[in-house]
Design a protein around this motif. Structure first.
Motif, PDB file in Angstrom:
ATOM      1  N   VAL A 264       0.809  -1.182  -0.010  1.00 52.89           N
ATOM      2  CA  VAL A 264      -0.043   0.061  -0.013  1.00 52.89           C
ATOM      3  C   VAL A 264       0.851   1.301   0.065  1.00 52.89           C
ATOM      4  O   VAL A 264       1.754   1.143   0.758  1.00 52.89           O
ATOM      5  CB  VAL A 264      -0.850  -0.096   1.271  1.00 52.89           C
ATOM      6  CG1 VAL A 264      -1.931   1.295   1.025  1.00 52.89           C
ATOM      7  CG2 VAL A 264      -1.677  -1.403   1.247  1.00 52.89           C
ATOM      8  N   LEU A 265       0.404   2.188  -0.864  1.00 56.27           N
ATOM      9  CA  LEU A 265       1.173   3.672  -0.789  1.00 56.27           C
ATOM     10  C   LEU A 265       0.437   4.481  -0.493  1.00 56.27           C
ATOM     11  O   LEU A 265      -1.021   4.670  -0.503  1.00 56.27           O
ATOM     12  CB  LEU A 265       1.597   3.847  -2.414  1.00 56.27           C
ATOM     13  CG  LEU A 265       2.019   5.263  -2.673  1.00 56.27           C
ATOM     14  CD1 LEU A 265       3.473   5.379  -2.012  1.00 56.27           C
ATOM     15  CD2 LEU A 265       2.078   5.553  -4.152  1.00 56.27           C
ATOM     16  N   CYS A 266       0.513   5.132   0.725  1.00 60.82           N
ATOM     17  CA  CYS A 266      -0.079   6.342   1.450  1.00 60.82           C
ATOM     18  C   CYS A 266       0.519   7.649   1.036  1.00 60.82           C
ATOM     19  O   CYS A 266       1.878   7.895   1.136  1.00 60.82           O
ATOM     20  CB  CYS A 266      -0.070   6.242   2.973  1.00 60.82           C
ATOM     21  SG  CYS A 266      -0.748   4.979   3.430  1.00 60.82           S
ATOM     22  N   VAL A 267      -0.127   8.455   0.088  1.00 59.50           N
ATOM     23  CA  VAL A 267       0.285   9.463  -0.543  1.00 59.50           C
ATOM     24  C   VAL A 267       0.085  10.923   0.430  1.00 59.50           C
ATOM     25  O   VAL A 267      -1.024  10.968   1.056  1.00 59.50           O
ATOM     26  CB  VAL A 267      -0.460   9.857  -1.814  1.00 59.50           C
ATOM     27  CG1 VAL A 267       0.049  10.994  -2.567  1.00 59.50           C
ATOM     28  CG2 VAL A 267      -0.491   8.661  -2.801  1.00 59.50           C
ATOM     29  N   ALA A 268       1.202  11.616   0.346  1.00 52.22           N
ATOM     30  CA  ALA A 268       1.141  12.914   1.452  1.00 52.22           C
ATOM     31  C   ALA A 268       0.712  12.410   2.623  1.00 52.22           C
ATOM     32  O   ALA A 268      -0.383  12.956   3.343  1.00 52.22           O
ATOM     33  CB  ALA A 268       0.503  14.111   0.744  1.00 52.22           C
TER      34      ALA A 268
END
Length: 203
Positions: free
Chosen positions: A39-43
């Motif tokens: 999972v990528l959590c942006v900002a």
């Protein structure tokens, strides 16, 4: 003031600007994610959402432009006993990895004007693997009247038609417009004009 200086300043205090608990929309939708997904959590700021997902067993990469936010995210992850990948990234220039993640999470990333937002959305879509998900929550233009968080620039806010157009060709699993009370630290507090999106990339 550039974006990095602005957010380093906002995250400089001892307390967590948006609290340490995860966003409610994210917790409500997290069951859609595959077990132990990438999972990528942006900002991701001070890390509250990335830490929550890591605690659920996901392999999380949290990116943010602000070193001060990343330092607090690292501290929060250590306190919660989870592993969190952290990377400093300017989303205006970041090289989004192709098909790199099972899910991309973007919660209140409305610092971006329409041109930058289009690049960020395209990057998020590039980074999501086929069959993967994007989970996004933001403020609608009505939020300006509430004045309980978020940007003051109408162009930075979302509406239903804009999100449908931005994710044309994706399978929209959930798109909801609602006014709800949120309590996420001093940064987001009170009745808020929200819009939620869950979209699946075509396989």
């Amino acid at each position: 003031m550039d974006h990095a200086s602005h957010w380093n300043g906002r995250f400089a205090g001892k307390d967590y600007l948006f609290g340490t608990e995860p966003n409610l929309f994210l917790t409500q939708q997290a069951a859609r994610l595959p077990a132990m997904g990438n999972v990528l959590c942006v900002a991701d700021g001070e890390g509250r959402n990335g830490v929550c997902l890591a605690a659920q067993g996901h392999h999380v990469t949290s990116i943010d432009i602000a070193e001060a936010g990343l330092a607090k995210a690292r501290k929060l992850a250590q306190e919660r006993g989870v592993s969190l990948g952290l990377q400093q990234a300017d989303l205006a220039a970041w090289d989004w990895p192709e098909d790199g993640f099972d899910a991309v999470v973007a919660i209140f990333i409305q610092f971006a004007d329409p041109a930058l937002r289009a690049r960020i959305f395209a990057g998020m879509q590039r980074a999501t693997r086929p069959g993967g998900l994007i989970l996004l929550q933001g403020y609608r233009p009505e939020q300006i009247a509430y004045d309980t968080g978020g940007p003051s620039l109408p162009d930075n806010l979302y509406n239903e038609d804009m999100l449908r157009e931005a994710f044309t060709g994706w399978d929209i699993k959930h798109l909801a417009v609602h006014d709800s009370v949120i309590e996420e630290g001093p940064g987001h507090s009170g009745m808020s004009a929200l819009i939620d999106l869950v979209a699946r990339k075509p396989a």
